[in-house]
Enzyme design. Structure first.
Site, mmCIF file in Angstrom:
data_model
loop_
_atom_site.group_PDB
_atom_site.id
_atom_site.type_symbol
_atom_site.label_atom_id
_atom_site.label_comp_id
_atom_site.label_asym_id
_atom_site.label_seq_id
_atom_site.Cartn_x
_atom_site.Cartn_y
_atom_site.Cartn_z
ATOM 1 N N ALA A 108 2.209 26.911 -25.163
ATOM 2 C CA ALA A 108 1.140 27.455 -26.009
ATOM 3 C C ALA A 108 0.713 26.519 -27.155
ATOM 4 O O ALA A 108 -0.480 26.216 -27.300
ATOM 5 C CB ALA A 108 1.561 28.830 -26.525
ATOM 6 N N ARG B 161 -7.249 28.126 -19.717
ATOM 7 C CA ARG B 161 -6.095 28.985 -19.432
ATOM 8 C C ARG B 161 -6.228 30.237 -20.313
ATOM 9 O O ARG B 161 -6.462 30.116 -21.521
ATOM 10 C CB ARG B 161 -4.768 28.255 -19.708
ATOM 11 C CG ARG B 161 -4.536 27.101 -18.733
ATOM 12 C CD ARG B 161 -3.106 26.599 -18.784
ATOM 13 N NE ARG B 161 -2.178 27.545 -18.194
ATOM 14 C CZ ARG B 161 -0.849 27.446 -18.316
ATOM 15 N NH1 ARG B 161 -0.318 26.473 -19.020
ATOM 16 N NH2 ARG B 161 -0.056 28.331 -17.739
ATOM 17 N N GLN C 224 9.459 24.823 -14.806
ATOM 18 C CA GLN C 224 9.444 24.136 -16.107
ATOM 19 C C GLN C 224 10.843 24.033 -16.713
ATOM 20 O O GLN C 224 11.123 23.129 -17.496
ATOM 21 C CB GLN C 224 8.522 24.873 -17.098
ATOM 22 C CG GLN C 224 7.058 24.791 -16.786
ATOM 23 C CD GLN C 224 6.581 25.993 -15.994
ATOM 24 O OE1 GLN C 224 7.318 26.544 -15.178
ATOM 25 N NE2 GLN C 224 5.354 26.410 -16.220
ATOM 26 N N ASP D 213 3.790 32.954 -25.495
ATOM 27 C CA ASP D 213 2.410 32.473 -25.393
ATOM 28 C C ASP D 213 1.438 33.320 -26.196
ATOM 29 O O ASP D 213 0.340 32.888 -26.526
ATOM 30 C CB ASP D 213 1.963 32.441 -23.927
ATOM 31 C CG ASP D 213 2.653 31.300 -23.215
ATOM 32 O OD1 ASP D 213 3.817 31.488 -22.791
ATOM 33 O OD2 ASP D 213 2.066 30.212 -23.126
ATOM 34 N N ASN E 43 5.296 36.013 -22.376
ATOM 35 C CA ASN E 43 5.858 34.678 -22.122
ATOM 36 C C ASN E 43 5.922 34.466 -20.607
ATOM 37 O O ASN E 43 5.555 35.347 -19.815
ATOM 38 C CB ASN E 43 7.238 34.548 -22.776
ATOM 39 C CG ASN E 43 7.750 33.122 -22.791
ATOM 40 O OD1 ASN E 43 7.038 32.208 -23.195
ATOM 41 N ND2 ASN E 43 8.972 32.902 -22.334
ATOM 42 N N LYS E 44 6.427 33.323 -20.211
ATOM 43 C CA LYS E 44 6.489 32.940 -18.799
ATOM 44 C C LYS E 44 7.077 34.054 -17.927
ATOM 45 O O LYS E 44 8.033 34.721 -18.329
ATOM 46 C CB LYS E 44 7.326 31.666 -18.682
ATOM 47 C CG LYS E 44 7.473 31.080 -17.304
ATOM 48 C CD LYS E 44 6.165 30.851 -16.561
ATOM 49 C CE LYS E 44 5.194 29.993 -17.332
ATOM 50 N NZ LYS E 44 3.831 29.998 -16.727
HETATM 51 O O1 MRU Z 1 2.707 27.931 -18.083
HETATM 52 P P1 MRU Z 1 3.310 27.196 -19.240
HETATM 53 O O2 MRU Z 1 4.256 26.115 -18.841
HETATM 54 O O3 MRU Z 1 2.260 26.713 -20.210
HETATM 55 O O4 MRU Z 1 4.162 28.306 -19.978
HETATM 56 C C1 MRU Z 1 4.893 27.966 -21.130
HETATM 57 C C2 MRU Z 1 5.682 29.090 -21.659
HETATM 58 O O5 MRU Z 1 5.696 30.173 -21.139
HETATM 59 C C3 MRU Z 1 6.425 28.821 -22.937
HETATM 60 O O6 MRU Z 1 7.586 29.603 -22.994
HETATM 61 C C4 MRU Z 1 5.520 29.233 -24.106
HETATM 62 O O7 MRU Z 1 4.292 28.574 -24.033
HETATM 63 C C5 MRU Z 1 6.150 28.952 -25.389
HETATM 64 S S1 MRU Z 1 5.958 27.263 -25.825
HETATM 65 C C6 MRU Z 1 6.727 26.830 -27.208
#
Ligand code: MRU
Length: 365
Positions: A55, A90, A203, A244, A254-255
């Site tokens: 994010a 996004r 990730q 996010d 979040n993810k």
């Molecule tokens: O799809 P992504 O890789 O952008 O998702 C990232 C996440 O879900 C992170 O946990 C979130 O952005 C926090 S970043 C400090």
């Protein structure tokens, strides 16, 4: 943070002072490749294709995308077209909207010939602010790890589970969930991290494991379904994730898979914390499940997996029978009631309207 002895941020300006440089995160952990972004379209592609992700880094890249657009054409039309282009990349991370709005607010009243310079200065400030915010999240979160370690009688290791990548690669530096871990490690606390691989894009396995390894933090990669088992056996002392978008009432998006970890933590009495930068709070909504737009991505991310073959070739291989459909929901929402605390740059709050309002009174309605 350090990559083989060289200090890096995730985004910076090249030698000409205008071209934006980033690390192509789709190539990690196998290759460390720096990519030049020389126009707003390329900045938008970098976000959409996840060369940059996380994010806060999405927000910082969008801010520089606006600066690149203003360098090329500082007209009103270009300003609003660039904002629309970047906003469409996004949908879930609210830092994108926050950064684009910041830039629009600053640039719209300026005369066109003043816009490019002002945009570069503000984008640089957004990056510096993110570094300061994340470092403070580390300062406020580190004592939680320290106290847990002490309360357990200073065992050989204190185990933190994290999901996805909320480390320095997801921000400009330090990270959110990983900042307290880096600070604890640097302070001599024997922290060990369980790293969820985080399907479909991995990730955790590709990025979190890579950056923890570069910093020398002991860690173990696990598949996404292991966390509950580890918690039942007392092998997780606390969970820390990123976010996010967090609602004004403390629901955390979040993810995908974060919610299941929070449920398991709740069932096992394991504290569940979220590293939360102020710009990731969406003050306009309360109910995360109802109101946060959840990104759905290409099904190929589920039906294929990318890795390196023994001969060194990086390739995507198919893991699903031909003809099977796949769904790819990229995020989920963890309700505030499952969250022990939100670690912000202003301190740790409860995941609640009152808790966030106490720390951020100027934004709370
Ligand atoms: O799809 P992504 O890789 O952008 O998702 C990232 C996440 O879900 C992170 O946990 C979130 O952005 C926090 S970043 C400090």
């Amino acid at each position: 943070m350090n990559v083989d002895g060289t200090s890096f941020r995730t985004i910076w300006l090249g030698k000409d002072g205008e071209t934006v440089e980033i690390i192509d995160q789709t190539r990690l952990p196998f290759e460390f490749i720096v990519v030049q972004l020389d126009n707003a379209g390329k900045a938008a592609s970098a976000i959409r294709n996840m060369w940059v992700r996380g994010a806060p880094l999405i927000g910082a890249t969008a801010a520089y995308g606006m600066a690149l657009a203003m360098r090329d054409d500082p007209s009103d039309d270009r300003l609003s077209a660039a904002a629309d282009l970047l906003m469409a990349t996004r949908p879930t991370a609210v830092n994108l909207r926050w950064a684009v709005d910041e830039m629009k607010k600053l640039l719209t009243p300026l005369s066109p010939n003043a816009r490019a310079r002002a945009a570069y200065i503000r984008a640089g400030e957004i990056c510096d602010e993110d570094v300061a915010i994340c470092s403070l999240i580390g300062d406020h979160g580190m004592p939680l790890i320290h106290r847990t370690w002490e309360a357990r009688g200073k065992p050989e290791r204190v185990n933190v589970l994290t999901h996805c990548n909320a480390g320095w690669l997801a921000t400009v530096d330090w990270g959110t969930a990983l900042a307290p871990i880096y600070k604890a490690h640097d302070a001599g606390i024997p922290v060990h991290v369980w790293v969820d691989e985080t399907r479909p894009r991995n990730q955790g396995a590709s990025l979190t494991a890579w950056e923890l390894g570069k910093h020398g933090v002991p860690h173990t990669v696990i598949v996404d379904n292991v966390g509950g088992h580890l918690m039942q056996h007392g092998l997780v002392d606390l969970v820390i994730t990123g976010t996010d978008r967090t609602t004004a009432a403390g629901d955390v998006c979040n993810k995908i898979g974060t919610y299941l970890k929070a449920l398991a933590a709740h069932d096992n009495g394991v504290p569940f914390y979220v590293g939360l930068p102020g710009p990731t709070i969406d003050w306009t909504i309360d109910d995360g499940v109802r109101d946060v737009p959840i990104e759905q991505r290409d099904a190929a991310e589920v039906t294929e997996i990318t890795g390196r073959s023994p001969s060194g070739e990086i390739a995507a291989v198919s893991i699903v029978p031909e003809g099977s459909f796949a769904a790819n929901y990229a995020f989920d929402v963890t309700p505030a009631r499952l969250i022990t605390g939100l670690i912000t740059e202003r301190g740790v709050s409860t995941a609640s309207k009152a808790g966030l309002a106490e720390l951020f009174p100027e934004f709370a309605g």
